[in-house]
Design a protein around this motif. Structure first.
Motif, PDB file in Angstrom:
ATOM      1  N   LEU A   1       0.850  -1.194   0.000  1.00 46.20           N
ATOM      2  CA  LEU A   1       0.000   0.000   0.000  1.00 46.20           C
ATOM      3  C   LEU A   1       0.888   1.247   0.000  1.00 46.20           C
ATOM      4  CD1 LEU A   1      -2.751   1.425   0.300  1.00 46.20           C
ATOM      5  CD2 LEU A   1      -2.612   0.994   2.777  1.00 46.20           C
ATOM      6  N   PRO A   2       1.136   1.851  -1.175  1.00 40.51           N
ATOM      7  CA  PRO A   2       2.003   3.027  -1.244  1.00 40.51           C
ATOM      8  C   PRO A   2       1.394   4.219  -0.511  1.00 40.51           C
ATOM      9  CG  PRO A   2       1.667   2.059  -3.419  1.00 40.51           C
ATOM     10  CD  PRO A   2       0.664   1.448  -2.503  1.00 40.51           C
ATOM     11  N   ALA A   3       2.270   5.006   0.127  1.00 40.49           N
ATOM     12  CA  ALA A   3       1.829   6.173   0.892  1.00 40.49           C
ATOM     13  C   ALA A   3       2.901   7.246   0.861  1.00 40.49           C
ATOM     14  CB  ALA A   3       1.541   5.761   2.337  1.00 40.49           C
ATOM     15  N   SER A   4       2.479   8.461   1.074  1.00 42.77           N
ATOM     16  CA  SER A   4       3.316   9.652   1.221  1.00 42.77           C
ATOM     17  C   SER A   4       3.427  10.431  -0.080  1.00 42.77           C
ATOM     18  CB  SER A   4       4.720   9.327   1.741  1.00 42.77           C
ATOM     19  OG  SER A   4       5.441  10.514   2.012  1.00 42.77           O
ATOM     20  N   GLY A   5       2.663  11.513  -0.144  1.00 43.27           N
ATOM     21  CA  GLY A   5       2.741  12.427  -1.276  1.00 43.27           C
ATOM     22  C   GLY A   5       2.022  11.962  -2.524  1.00 43.27           C
ATOM     23  N   ILE A   6       1.090  11.025  -2.394  1.00 42.89           N
ATOM     24  CA  ILE A   6       0.356  10.540  -3.562  1.00 42.89           C
ATOM     25  C   ILE A   6      -0.844  11.435  -3.826  1.00 42.89           C
ATOM     26  CG2 ILE A   6      -0.995   8.623  -4.494  1.00 42.89           C
ATOM     27  CD1 ILE A   6       0.836   6.724  -2.963  1.00 42.89           C
ATOM     28  N   ASP A   7      -1.022  11.821  -5.083  1.00 44.46           N
ATOM     29  CA  ASP A   7      -2.160  12.658  -5.463  1.00 44.46           C
ATOM     30  C   ASP A   7      -2.566  12.325  -6.890  1.00 44.46           C
ATOM     31  OD1 ASP A   7      -0.298  13.948  -7.141  1.00 44.46           O
ATOM     32  OD2 ASP A   7       0.036  15.565  -5.704  1.00 44.46           O
ATOM     33  N   ALA A   8      -3.544  13.059  -7.394  1.00 48.54           N
ATOM     34  CA  ALA A   8      -4.050  12.784  -8.739  1.00 48.54           C
ATOM     35  C   ALA A   8      -2.981  12.975  -9.811  1.00 48.54           C
ATOM     36  CB  ALA A   8      -5.258  13.690  -9.030  1.00 48.54           C
ATOM     37  N   GLY A   9      -1.985  13.786  -9.532  1.00 47.67           N
ATOM     38  CA  GLY A   9      -0.952  14.057 -10.523  1.00 47.67           C
ATOM     39  C   GLY A   9       0.047  12.933 -10.714  1.00 47.67           C
ATOM     40  N   ASN A  10       0.234  12.096  -9.683  1.00 45.21           N
ATOM     41  CA  ASN A  10       1.245  11.028  -9.818  1.00 45.21           C
ATOM     42  C   ASN A  10       0.678   9.623  -9.608  1.00 45.21           C
ATOM     43  OD1 ASN A  10       0.973  10.736  -7.002  1.00 45.21           O
ATOM     44  ND2 ASN A  10       2.785  11.987  -6.569  1.00 45.21           N
ATOM     45  N   ALA A  11      -0.609   9.512  -9.299  1.00 41.95           N
ATOM     46  CA  ALA A  11      -1.191   8.217  -8.959  1.00 41.95           C
ATOM     47  C   ALA A  11      -1.028   7.184 -10.067  1.00 41.95           C
ATOM     48  CB  ALA A  11      -2.669   8.385  -8.626  1.00 41.95           C
ATOM     49  N   SER A  12      -1.150   7.619 -11.323  1.00 38.86           N
ATOM     50  CA  SER A  12      -1.095   6.658 -12.425  1.00 38.86           C
ATOM     51  C   SER A  12       0.250   5.950 -12.500  1.00 38.86           C
ATOM     52  CB  SER A  12      -1.387   7.361 -13.749  1.00 38.86           C
ATOM     53  OG  SER A  12      -0.430   8.364 -14.017  1.00 38.86           O
ATOM     54  N   ARG A  13       1.304   6.561 -12.004  1.00 39.15           N
ATOM     55  CA  ARG A  13       2.622   5.921 -12.040  1.00 39.15           C
ATOM     56  C   ARG A  13       2.664   4.703 -11.121  1.00 39.15           C
ATOM     57  NH1 ARG A  13       7.427  10.186 -11.681  1.00 39.15           N
ATOM     58  NH2 ARG A  13       8.556   8.223 -12.052  1.00 39.15           N
ATOM     59  N   PHE A  14       1.961   4.778 -10.008  1.00 42.70           N
ATOM     60  CA  PHE A  14       1.898   3.628  -9.100  1.00 42.70           C
ATOM     61  C   PHE A  14       1.013   2.528  -9.686  1.00 42.70           C
ATOM     62  CE2 PHE A  14       2.801   7.422  -6.660  1.00 42.70           C
ATOM     63  CZ  PHE A  14       3.894   7.023  -5.906  1.00 42.70           C
TER      64      PHE A  14
END
Length: 257
Positions: free
Chosen positions: A181-194
């Motif tokens: 479960l990735p966490a820290s600084g995730i938002d709509a701008g970078n979510a697709s990379r995960f």
């Protein structure tokens, strides 16, 4: 696709649910990385239409706990189970920052016993004490052996985007045995990379700086900060931030179908 939002007050609960969160991590004091929430906040969360996992962290600082602190963690796990919450988020470190496997084994057994008493499962998440471990793949195997359902992690970096390569490595090594479960600084701008890396659960706060609504409010807030009652950069859960992040997950799910 699962979006977990961490919240530390009643307004945050409302914003996360309104924005479309799939699950909540309930805590207090997000500015300190999150601490155990109050009984009143737990009671407010138990009737929500989505699962709620409670962070159990008795104080700020590191994750090396005394026997008395460990007893507090056990008591709070029981509180979460008795309060009808869906899961708990726990962790503990040894002196060398490896996982305190002995203590965690006792806490996991205790959580299972609490779940058996209430007649419903209690999901177990290993919190970011994991990120301090010197060997993350080895710590993953420890977490699997202990019986955790997921690991909350930034891949050992301060921000998840900087730990993306390690997160992808952990996800491959997990091989379906445990959720990363990735966490820290995730938002709509970078979510697709995960999501592109194969990860299917994301954790975020979707925080936004609380803006003063008028000059009178600004003057009052300055007085609160002068007395130390409020932080200069106080943040709140953004409904739009949650909604926009959820849209990224939903779009990805549709394209993958």
């Amino acid at each position: 696709m699962t979006l977990e939002i961490c919240v530390d007050d009643i307004a945050g609960i409302d914003s996360a649910v309104l924005g479309g969160a799939d699950r909540l991590e309930l805590c207090s004091a997000l500015s300190l990385g999150g601490l155990t929430p109050t009984p009143a906040l737990i009671a407010a969360a138990r009737a929500l239409p989505i699962p709620v996992h409670m962070l159990v962290r008795p104080r700020e600082g590191g994750f090396r706990y005394t026997p008395r602190e460990a007893a507090m963690i056990a008591a709070e796990i029981a509180t979460a189970a008795e309060g009808g919450l869906a899961g708990v988020v726990i962790g503990a470190s040894g002196a060398d920052h490896t996982l305190d496997a002995a203590l965690l084994a006792r806490l996991v057994d205790h959580a299972r016993a609490c779940a058996a008493m209430r007649g419903a499962p209690l999901s177990l998440t290993l919190h970011r004490a994991f990120d301090l471990c010197p060997d993350l793949p080895d710590a993953l195997e420890t977490a699997v052996g202990l019986g955790f359902d997921r690991i909350l992690t930034s891949g050992g970096a301060a921000r998840a985007i900087d730990g993306l390569a390690m997160l992808a490595t952990l996800h491959r090594a997990a091989a379906g045995r445990i959720v990363i479960l990735p966490a820290s600084g995730i938002d709509a701008g970078n979510a697709s990379r995960f999501l592109d890396a194969g990860l299917r659960e994301l954790h975020a706060s979707c925080g936004a700086t609380l803006a003063s609504i008028d000059s009178a409010t600004a003057k009052y807030e300055a007085r609160e900060r002068e007395f130390g009652f409020a932080a200069a950069d106080r943040r709140i859960t953004s409904v739009d931030g949650v909604r926009n992040l959820k849209l990224v997950l939903d779009r990805f799910a549709r394209q993958a179908a």
